[in-house]
Design a protein around this motif. Structure first.
Motif, PDB file in Angstrom:
ATOM      1  N   ILE A  15       0.844  -1.191   0.000  1.00 39.92           N
ATOM      2  CA  ILE A  15       0.000   0.000   0.000  1.00 39.92           C
ATOM      3  C   ILE A  15       0.885   1.249   0.000  1.00 39.92           C
ATOM      4  O   ILE A  15       0.642   2.212  -0.741  1.00 39.92           O
ATOM      5  CB  ILE A  15      -0.963   0.009   1.209  1.00 39.92           C
ATOM      6  N   GLU A  16       1.936   1.233   0.806  1.00 44.25           N
ATOM      7  CA  GLU A  16       2.862   2.370   0.854  1.00 44.25           C
ATOM      8  C   GLU A  16       3.529   2.586  -0.503  1.00 44.25           C
ATOM      9  O   GLU A  16       3.685   3.719  -0.955  1.00 44.25           O
ATOM     10  CB  GLU A  16       3.918   2.174   1.930  1.00 44.25           C
ATOM     11  N   ALA A  17       3.925   1.516  -1.178  1.00 39.74           N
ATOM     12  CA  ALA A  17       4.542   1.643  -2.504  1.00 39.74           C
ATOM     13  C   ALA A  17       3.568   2.278  -3.493  1.00 39.74           C
ATOM     14  O   ALA A  17       3.961   3.123  -4.312  1.00 39.74           O
ATOM     15  CB  ALA A  17       5.011   0.275  -3.001  1.00 39.74           C
ATOM     16  N   MET A  18       2.288   1.896  -3.436  1.00 39.57           N
ATOM     17  CA  MET A  18       1.275   2.514  -4.304  1.00 39.57           C
ATOM     18  C   MET A  18       1.145   4.002  -3.986  1.00 39.57           C
ATOM     19  O   MET A  18       1.035   4.841  -4.895  1.00 39.57           O
ATOM     20  CB  MET A  18      -0.080   1.833  -4.116  1.00 39.57           C
ATOM     21  N   GLN A  40       2.476   7.124   6.083  1.00 40.02           N
ATOM     22  CA  GLN A  40       2.439   6.051   7.077  1.00 40.02           C
ATOM     23  C   GLN A  40       1.229   5.179   6.775  1.00 40.02           C
ATOM     24  O   GLN A  40       0.158   5.696   6.458  1.00 40.02           O
ATOM     25  CB  GLN A  40       2.310   6.620   8.492  1.00 40.02           C
ATOM     26  N   VAL A  41       1.410   3.885   6.880  1.00 39.35           N
ATOM     27  CA  VAL A  41       0.305   2.946   6.674  1.00 39.35           C
ATOM     28  C   VAL A  41       0.088   2.183   7.972  1.00 39.35           C
ATOM     29  O   VAL A  41       1.035   1.659   8.556  1.00 39.35           O
ATOM     30  CB  VAL A  41       0.603   1.962   5.524  1.00 39.35           C
ATOM     31  N   LEU A  87      -2.562   6.315   5.838  1.00 43.90           N
ATOM     32  CA  LEU A  87      -3.439   5.427   5.063  1.00 43.90           C
ATOM     33  C   LEU A  87      -3.769   4.230   5.936  1.00 43.90           C
ATOM     34  O   LEU A  87      -2.893   3.674   6.602  1.00 43.90           O
ATOM     35  CB  LEU A  87      -2.732   4.964   3.790  1.00 43.90           C
ATOM     36  N   PHE A  88      -5.039   3.850   5.922  1.00 46.97           N
ATOM     37  CA  PHE A  88      -5.491   2.751   6.763  1.00 46.97           C
ATOM     38  C   PHE A  88      -5.840   1.560   5.879  1.00 46.97           C
ATOM     39  O   PHE A  88      -6.824   1.566   5.141  1.00 46.97           O
ATOM     40  CB  PHE A  88      -6.648   3.224   7.652  1.00 46.97           C
ATOM     41  N   ARG A  89      -4.963   0.559   5.937  1.00 44.04           N
ATOM     42  CA  ARG A  89      -4.964  -0.565   5.009  1.00 44.04           C
ATOM     43  C   ARG A  89      -6.282  -1.329   4.973  1.00 44.04           C
ATOM     44  O   ARG A  89      -6.848  -1.544   3.905  1.00 44.04           O
ATOM     45  CB  ARG A  89      -3.816  -1.522   5.368  1.00 44.04           C
ATOM     46  N   VAL A 111      -7.117   8.377  -2.503  1.00 44.41           N
ATOM     47  CA  VAL A 111      -6.984   8.729  -1.090  1.00 44.41           C
ATOM     48  C   VAL A 111      -5.770   9.629  -0.890  1.00 44.41           C
ATOM     49  O   VAL A 111      -5.848  10.662  -0.214  1.00 44.41           O
ATOM     50  CB  VAL A 111      -6.905   7.465  -0.195  1.00 44.41           C
ATOM     51  N   VAL A 112      -4.638   9.290  -1.504  1.00 43.32           N
ATOM     52  CA  VAL A 112      -3.422  10.102  -1.369  1.00 43.32           C
ATOM     53  C   VAL A 112      -3.651  11.502  -1.934  1.00 43.32           C
ATOM     54  O   VAL A 112      -3.283  12.503  -1.308  1.00 43.32           O
ATOM     55  CB  VAL A 112      -2.218   9.417  -2.058  1.00 43.32           C
TER      56      VAL A 112
END
Length: 135
Positions: A15-18, A40-41, A87-89, A111-112
């Motif tokens: 998710i962080e990479a995206m 931060q995820v 971001l909340f996975r 979201v980002v």
């Protein structure tokens, strides 16, 4: 045997990479300001954050900007830490699975971008005027 056998949901690093790819794809005029924002995820938003936002269901919050918007920053401000996009996975994956009409990367980008708009000083109403995502 179903099509889902052997598959796993993306982990926090994926998710962080995206999210980082989304940040890197921002137009050049936003790149330097975006570079100052950490990502931060977490699995879910912390209880204190949900309480502060008056959100009962942790699945309702996919991300949040935690910082001082650029339109409110002053040279007199003492930095207390970096501005952060959280971001909340689990809520992201849940929304992606429930919607079924967009890709996971597209949702993370949304979201980002939404949270980055808060960094630039946009309100939710400002963002909604050009991005009617919920429709």
């Amino acid at each position: 045997m179903s099509d889902w056998d052997g598959l796993a949901a993306p982990d926090a690093a994926e998710i962080e990479a995206m999210a980082r790819a989304a940040m890197n794809a921002l137009p050049a005029e936003f790149a330097s300001a975006a570079a100052a924002v950490a990502i931060q995820v977490a699995e879910f938003a912390p209880e204190e954050m949900l309480d502060e936002l008056q959100i009962d269901d942790p699945f309702e919050l996919t991300g949040i900007y935690d910082g001082i918007p650029m339109t409110q920053k002053s040279v007199a401000d003492q930095p207390g830490g970096p501005d952060i996009i959280w971001l909340f996975r689990r809520p992201i994956i849940d929304e992606w699975a429930t919607r079924g009409d967009i890709g996971l990367q597209e949702l993370v980008i949304h979201v980002v971008t939404h949270e980055m708009a808060h960094h630039f000083g946009w309100s939710d109403d400002d963002i909604a005027s050009i991005d009617r995502w919920w429709e």
